[in-house]
Each structure stands twice: as structure tokens, then as C-alpha cells.
Design a protein around this motif. Sequence first.
Motif, short mmCIF file in Angstrom:
data_model
loop_
_atom_site.label_atom_id
_atom_site.label_comp_id
_atom_site.label_asym_id
_atom_site.label_seq_id
_atom_site.Cartn_x
_atom_site.Cartn_y
_atom_site.Cartn_z
N PHE A 57 -23.78 7.39 -8.33
CA PHE A 57 -22.73 6.45 -8.71
C PHE A 57 -21.55 6.63 -7.76
O PHE A 57 -21.38 7.67 -7.14
N ASN A 58 -20.76 5.56 -7.64
CA ASN A 58 -19.58 5.57 -6.78
C ASN A 58 -18.32 5.61 -7.62
O ASN A 58 -18.27 5.07 -8.72
N PHE A 59 -17.29 6.21 -7.04
CA PHE A 59 -15.98 6.26 -7.69
C PHE A 59 -14.91 6.26 -6.60
O PHE A 59 -15.23 6.40 -5.41
N LYS A 60 -13.66 6.08 -6.99
CA LYS A 60 -12.56 6.12 -6.02
C LYS A 60 -11.71 7.35 -6.27
O LYS A 60 -11.44 7.72 -7.41
N ASP A 61 -11.27 7.96 -5.17
CA ASP A 61 -10.34 9.09 -5.28
C ASP A 61 -8.93 8.53 -5.49
O ASP A 61 -8.73 7.31 -5.46
N PRO A 62 -7.93 9.39 -5.71
CA PRO A 62 -6.57 8.90 -5.97
C PRO A 62 -5.98 8.05 -4.84
O PRO A 62 -5.08 7.25 -5.07
N ASP A 63 -6.51 8.19 -3.61
CA ASP A 63 -6.03 7.39 -2.48
C ASP A 63 -6.80 6.08 -2.33
O ASP A 63 -6.54 5.32 -1.40
N GLY A 64 -7.77 5.84 -3.21
CA GLY A 64 -8.55 4.61 -3.15
C GLY A 64 -9.78 4.67 -2.27
O GLY A 64 -10.45 3.66 -2.06
N ASN A 65 -10.11 5.85 -1.74
CA ASN A 65 -11.31 6.00 -0.92
C ASN A 65 -12.55 5.99 -1.79
O ASN A 65 -12.58 6.62 -2.85
N MET A 66 -13.59 5.31 -1.36
CA MET A 66 -14.86 5.26 -2.08
C MET A 66 -15.64 6.54 -1.80
O MET A 66 -15.84 6.94 -0.66
N LEU A 67 -16.09 7.19 -2.88
CA LEU A 67 -16.89 8.42 -2.79
C LEU A 67 -18.11 8.24 -3.69
O LEU A 67 -18.16 7.34 -4.52
N MET A 68 -19.08 9.12 -3.54
CA MET A 68 -20.34 9.03 -4.28
C MET A 68 -20.73 10.38 -4.83
O MET A 68 -20.47 11.41 -4.20
N ILE A 69 -21.36 10.38 -5.99
CA ILE A 69 -22.01 11.58 -6.53
C ILE A 69 -23.49 11.25 -6.66
O ILE A 69 -23.86 10.19 -7.15
#
Length: 72
Positions: A57-69
Motif C-alpha cells: 500500500f502507498n501513503f504520504k509522509d508529512p512532506d507529501g512524498n509518496m512512499l510504499m510498504i
Amino acid sequence: MKNNGLNLILDSNIYNGDSYFRNPAFHLNTDDIHKAYQFMKDRKIELVTDIENGHWFNFKDPDGNMLMICKC
């Protein structure tokens, strides 16, 4: 191969022509994707996708960058 410690996978496909970070910049591994998803949801992290194909799944960090787990 089993690696003890933190695993971080960088993705070279972060630029797609007109915008950076539409695709995740990198992903973090987990043994339990459902537990990781619930952990993020409980902390009100901005989830971009549901669990896809039972593996990521994807999520955004506090700066709005897309990250994945990803389930490893």
C-alpha cells in the motif's frame, strides 16, 4: 536471503515526465501487511491506496512524498 535489520528499497522510477513522486520514492518491508496498514490508519497517516494484491500500500509522509510498504 535473510537480512537482520532495516531494509530499504530505492526505486529509480520516481520521475515520470511532469511530476516527481507520483510513484513511491522507496518502500519499506513488513512481515504483516495488514498490521502495518492498521498501524498507519490508527495514526491517521494519509493512506493513498488500500492494500493492493495483498502485498503493498502507498501513503504520504508529512512532506507529501509518496512512499510504499510491501509485504516481504
